[in-house]
Motif scaffolding. Sequence first.
Motif, PDB file in Angstrom:
ATOM      1  N   SER A 102       0.815  -1.275  -0.166  1.00  0.00           N
ATOM      2  CA  SER A 102       0.018  -0.110  -0.125  1.00  0.00           C
ATOM      3  C   SER A 102       0.850   1.129   0.066  1.00  0.00           C
ATOM      4  CB  SER A 102      -1.008  -0.113   1.226  1.00  0.00           C
ATOM      5  OG  SER A 102      -1.909  -1.129   1.367  1.00  0.00           O
ATOM      6  N   LEU A 103       1.938   1.172   0.692  1.00  0.00           N
ATOM      7  CA  LEU A 103       2.726   2.380   0.834  1.00  0.00           C
ATOM      8  C   LEU A 103       3.480   2.706  -0.479  1.00  0.00           C
ATOM      9  CD1 LEU A 103       4.043   4.436   2.671  1.00  0.00           C
ATOM     10  CD2 LEU A 103       5.670   2.939   3.297  1.00  0.00           C
ATOM     11  N   VAL A 104       3.935   1.542  -1.109  1.00  0.00           N
ATOM     12  CA  VAL A 104       4.404   1.663  -2.382  1.00  0.00           C
ATOM     13  C   VAL A 104       3.453   2.319  -3.494  1.00  0.00           C
ATOM     14  CG1 VAL A 104       5.444   0.088  -4.434  1.00  0.00           C
ATOM     15  CG2 VAL A 104       6.142  -0.161  -1.966  1.00  0.00           C
ATOM     16  N   ALA A 105       2.381   1.708  -3.501  1.00  0.00           N
ATOM     17  CA  ALA A 105       1.215   2.120  -4.457  1.00  0.00           C
ATOM     18  C   ALA A 105       1.151   3.774  -4.186  1.00  0.00           C
ATOM     19  CB  ALA A 105       0.065   1.531  -4.083  1.00  0.00           C
ATOM     20  N   LEU A 106       0.984   4.265  -2.970  1.00  0.00           N
ATOM     21  CA  LEU A 106       0.843   5.571  -2.731  1.00  0.00           C
ATOM     22  C   LEU A 106       2.108   6.535  -3.037  1.00  0.00           C
ATOM     23  CD1 LEU A 106      -1.105   5.553   0.917  1.00  0.00           C
ATOM     24  CD2 LEU A 106      -1.954   6.153  -1.008  1.00  0.00           C
TER      25      LEU A 106
ATOM     26  N   ARG B 193      -3.863   0.781   3.748  1.00  0.00           N
ATOM     27  CA  ARG B 193      -4.537  -0.307   3.015  1.00  0.00           C
ATOM     28  C   ARG B 193      -5.901   0.707   2.199  1.00  0.00           C
ATOM     29  NH1 ARG B 193      -7.152  -5.216   5.847  1.00  0.00           N
ATOM     30  NH2 ARG B 193      -7.678  -3.320   7.118  1.00  0.00           N
ATOM     31  N   PHE B 194      -6.508   1.221   2.960  1.00  0.00           N
ATOM     32  CA  PHE B 194      -7.711   1.940   2.557  1.00  0.00           C
ATOM     33  C   PHE B 194      -7.447   3.299   1.648  1.00  0.00           C
ATOM     34  CE2 PHE B 194      -9.701  -0.709   5.815  1.00  0.00           C
ATOM     35  CZ  PHE B 194     -10.452  -1.587   4.906  1.00  0.00           C
ATOM     36  N   GLY B 195      -6.446   3.915   2.230  1.00  0.00           N
ATOM     37  CA  GLY B 195      -6.106   5.041   1.341  1.00  0.00           C
ATOM     38  C   GLY B 195      -5.385   4.832   0.183  1.00  0.00           C
TER      39      GLY B 195
END
Length: 86
Positions: free
Chosen positions: A2-6, A41-43
Amino acid sequence: VSLVALAVLALQRPRAAALDALLVALSVSLVVNDSGFDILRFGALTAIAVFTWTRVPREGLRSVCLDIRSARPVDSDGHAGEARTS
């Protein structure tokens, strides 16, 4: 993940103002809340949705809804089209 996607979304140029605002809000939320995993995750899911929505071309698209009484599509101007047989 999730952090990588953001991070990937944050590095995209040009970015929409809505995505910028969401990334700032997520950053603040990570600082003040204690449920970082849920925020990430939801972010990330929300950021992907906002990113995709802002990249969809708007020109050439028309809003179509269905006139329930006659089962005919109605465009955004309220004009009824052909009756559907399916």
